[in-house]
Design an enzyme around this catalytic site. Structure first.
Site, PDB file in Angstrom:
ATOM      1  N   HIS A  54      33.381  23.797  17.466  1.00  0.00           N
ATOM      2  CA  HIS A  54      34.307  23.682  18.602  1.00  0.00           C
ATOM      3  C   HIS A  54      33.570  23.785  19.937  1.00  0.00           C
ATOM      4  CE1 HIS A  54      38.618  24.733  20.106  1.00  0.00           C
ATOM      5  NE2 HIS A  54      37.922  24.103  21.050  1.00  0.00           N
ATOM      6  N   HIS A  56      32.969  21.637  23.944  1.00  0.00           N
ATOM      7  CA  HIS A  56      33.370  20.589  24.887  1.00  0.00           C
ATOM      8  C   HIS A  56      32.130  20.243  25.711  1.00  0.00           C
ATOM      9  CE1 HIS A  56      37.788  21.292  24.321  1.00  0.00           C
ATOM     10  NE2 HIS A  56      37.358  22.510  24.005  1.00  0.00           N
ATOM     11  N   PHE A  57      31.444  19.168  25.343  1.00  0.00           N
ATOM     12  CA  PHE A  57      30.214  18.811  26.069  1.00  0.00           C
ATOM     13  C   PHE A  57      30.474  17.860  27.248  1.00  0.00           C
ATOM     14  CE2 PHE A  57      26.797  19.980  22.644  1.00  0.00           C
ATOM     15  CZ  PHE A  57      27.003  21.316  22.932  1.00  0.00           C
ATOM     16  N   ARG A  58      31.734  17.466  27.478  1.00  0.00           N
ATOM     17  CA  ARG A  58      32.160  16.805  28.733  1.00  0.00           C
ATOM     18  C   ARG A  58      31.551  15.433  28.980  1.00  0.00           C
ATOM     19  NH1 ARG A  58      36.172  20.309  28.929  1.00  0.00           N
ATOM     20  NH2 ARG A  58      35.721  22.330  29.836  1.00  0.00           N
ATOM     21  N   ASN A  88      38.627  15.763  24.319  1.00  0.00           N
ATOM     22  CA  ASN A  88      39.238  15.699  25.664  1.00  0.00           C
ATOM     23  C   ASN A  88      38.206  15.405  26.754  1.00  0.00           C
ATOM     24  OD1 ASN A  88      38.087  18.256  25.418  1.00  0.00           O
ATOM     25  ND2 ASN A  88      39.625  19.258  26.697  1.00  0.00           N
ATOM     26  N   HIS A 168      45.284  23.133  18.526  1.00  0.00           N
ATOM     27  CA  HIS A 168      45.352  24.119  19.599  1.00  0.00           C
ATOM     28  C   HIS A 168      46.810  24.561  19.574  1.00  0.00           C
ATOM     29  CE1 HIS A 168      44.477  25.350  23.996  1.00  0.00           C
ATOM     30  NE2 HIS A 168      45.586  25.942  23.585  1.00  0.00           N
ATOM     31  N   ASP A 276      34.300  27.529  21.307  1.00  0.00           N
ATOM     32  CA  ASP A 276      35.162  26.844  22.278  1.00  0.00           C
ATOM     33  C   ASP A 276      34.452  26.761  23.640  1.00  0.00           C
ATOM     34  OD1 ASP A 276      37.202  25.478  23.442  1.00  0.00           O
ATOM     35  OD2 ASP A 276      38.619  27.139  23.510  1.00  0.00           O
ATOM     36  N   HIS A 280      33.035  24.800  33.036  1.00  0.00           N
ATOM     37  CA  HIS A 280      33.481  24.294  34.341  1.00  0.00           C
ATOM     38  C   HIS A 280      32.520  24.901  35.354  1.00  0.00           C
ATOM     39  CE1 HIS A 280      37.282  22.868  32.647  1.00  0.00           C
ATOM     40  NE2 HIS A 280      37.404  24.031  32.047  1.00  0.00           N
TER      41      HIS A 280
END
Ligand code: DOR
Ligand code: ZN
Length: 404
Positions: A54, A56-58, A88, A168, A276, A280
């Site tokens: 899990h 989020h490497f964007r 996402n 989620h 997770d 940011h």
């Protein structure tokens, strides 16, 4: 053959002094004595590389927060040799085209191996590629969707799928977003979102519940489902982390929630550890409307190794939760130091507990909720037999492959 000799975690047997032979990226032999072309006597203990299902490497979409290079280097330095990236990004990973584009970006930049999650959207199960796309899993979010659609998509996918549906689980009707004056307002906004969502989820062996955060939610995980927990929901709460920077979905809760989740993690009821990792930038976090998410892929294993060294967690349980269990859940044969498996491992000195410093971390987000927390970082990390990180320094460029 390259030989690594020293104390190693052998699944089912615990720590044993052995020689591990590595050939063509695989463990070719585990024996008391081995002769190879190279011979490394290591100090500390050798553990399987972690598999974080899990992150989020964007990338594509938000390279100022992270990209496959910075995210994967952050993973590698923290002992994570494989990740699954969430859909996402911008564009969302929702079809063959966006999937193939992200796969090719990852293959050209990632230093760790990877898998990709595909977003659950209307008519997903009717797509011609539904049975063939090499995705790690499907991911369903509660944002911008009615609760009728949310639960009907979940039911439909669970009915038709042959791979896990990761949810989620915060109920779309309870995702309130009233203004925050303090971090606890965010928790208050989402107080019953998790248990209410889980209470309405069907039970299925294909269901996997992401980032459990509440005691009440834990008790409502459908019987046949699996679940994961993140270090921030085990270690952080509204007492020890008050900054609005710590806004995350699902939110931080109370010490009681930490304790109950930790007990369930210790017992294996929550089988999987994930980060997770949701980076940011500091500027975004300090803005009037800060986004939710905490970076964590690099600090996850070091924090939990420190938990082991302080006697709060058994090494056996950590190794299972970080390596074997996520791989098994996604149908991969990896995560164990045994003949035939991928030579992904890390070497750690369990006595080397040090405070986490921001300048040692690799994520582009450039902050951590765990600054100055004690942690044990791996001294060496190997991906398919190749040294990719040593004492926080990245030793390879790219080379990561899709595992699915
Ligand atoms: O806090 C979160 N941040 N929760 C999510 O589910 C998404 C994530 C993100 O992508 O930033
Ligand atoms: Zn996430």
């Amino acid at each position: 053959m390259d030989v690594f000799e020293g104390k190693s975690w052998i699944s089912g047997k615990g720590l044993n002094h052995v020689c591990i032979g590595v050939e063509d990226g695989k463990i070719s032999s585990v024996k008391k004595i081995l002769k190879g072309d190279t011979h490394t006597n290591f100090h500390g203990v050798l553990l399987p590389g972690a598999f974080d299902m899990h992150v989020h490497f964007r990338d594509p979409g938000y390279p100022h927060k992270e990209d496959w290079k910075s995210g994967s280097e952050s993973a590698a330095a923290g002992g994570v040799t494989a990740v699954v990236d969430m859909p996402n990004t911008n564009p969302f990973t929702t079809d063959l085209e966006t999937f193939r584009a992200k796969e090719s970006t990852a293959a050209s930049k990632s230093v760790v191996d990877f898998g990709l999650g595909v977003n659950v959207d209307q008519d997903l199960t009717k797509q011609t590629w539904f049975d063939t796309i090499p995705a790690a899993f499907w991911k369903l979010y509660p944002y911008g969707i009615s609760s009728d659609d949310f639960f009907s998509y979940a039911n439909e996918v669970l009915d038709k799928t042959k791979k896990p549906l990761v949810i989620h689980c915060e109920h779309p009707d309870h995702m309130h977003n009233n203004t925050l004056n303090q971090l606890s307002d965010h928790t208050q906004n989402r107080l019953i979102a998790e248990p209410e969502c889980l209470a309405s989820m069907p039970s299925s062996p294909y269901l996997h519940v992401a980032h459990l955060s509440t005691f009440e939610g834990l008790n409502r995980v459908p019987k046949l489902a699996t679940s994961e927990v993140c270090p921030h929901h085990l270690l952080l709460n509204l007492d020890n982390c008050k900054s609005i920077d710590c806004k995350v979905d699902p939110p931080l809760r109370t010490r009681k929630d930490n304790t109950e989740l930790y007990d369930a993690f210790r017992s294996g009821k929550i089988s999987i550890l994930s980060s997770d990792h949701a980076p940011h930038t500091v500027e975004e976090k300090r803005s009037d409307n800060p986004p939710s998410g905490l970076p964590g892929v690099e600090t996850m294993i070091p924090l939990m190794l420190n938990e082991v060294s302080e006697g709060r967690l058994k090494l056996e349980r950590l190794v299972n939760a970080m390596s074997e269990a996520p791989a098994n859940r996604l149908g991969l044969e990896r995560g164990k130091i045994i003949e035939g498996q991928t030579a992904d491992f890390m070497i750690v000195d369990m006595k080397k507990s040090l405070p986490i410093k921001l300048d040692q971390l690799h994520s582009r987000s450039n902050w951590t909720p765990f600054e100055n927390w004690s942690a044990i970082f791996p001294s060496q990390v190997y991906r398919r037999g190749e040294l990719i990180a040593e004492d926080g320094e990245i030793k390879q460029e790219k080379g990561g492959q899709n595992l699915f």
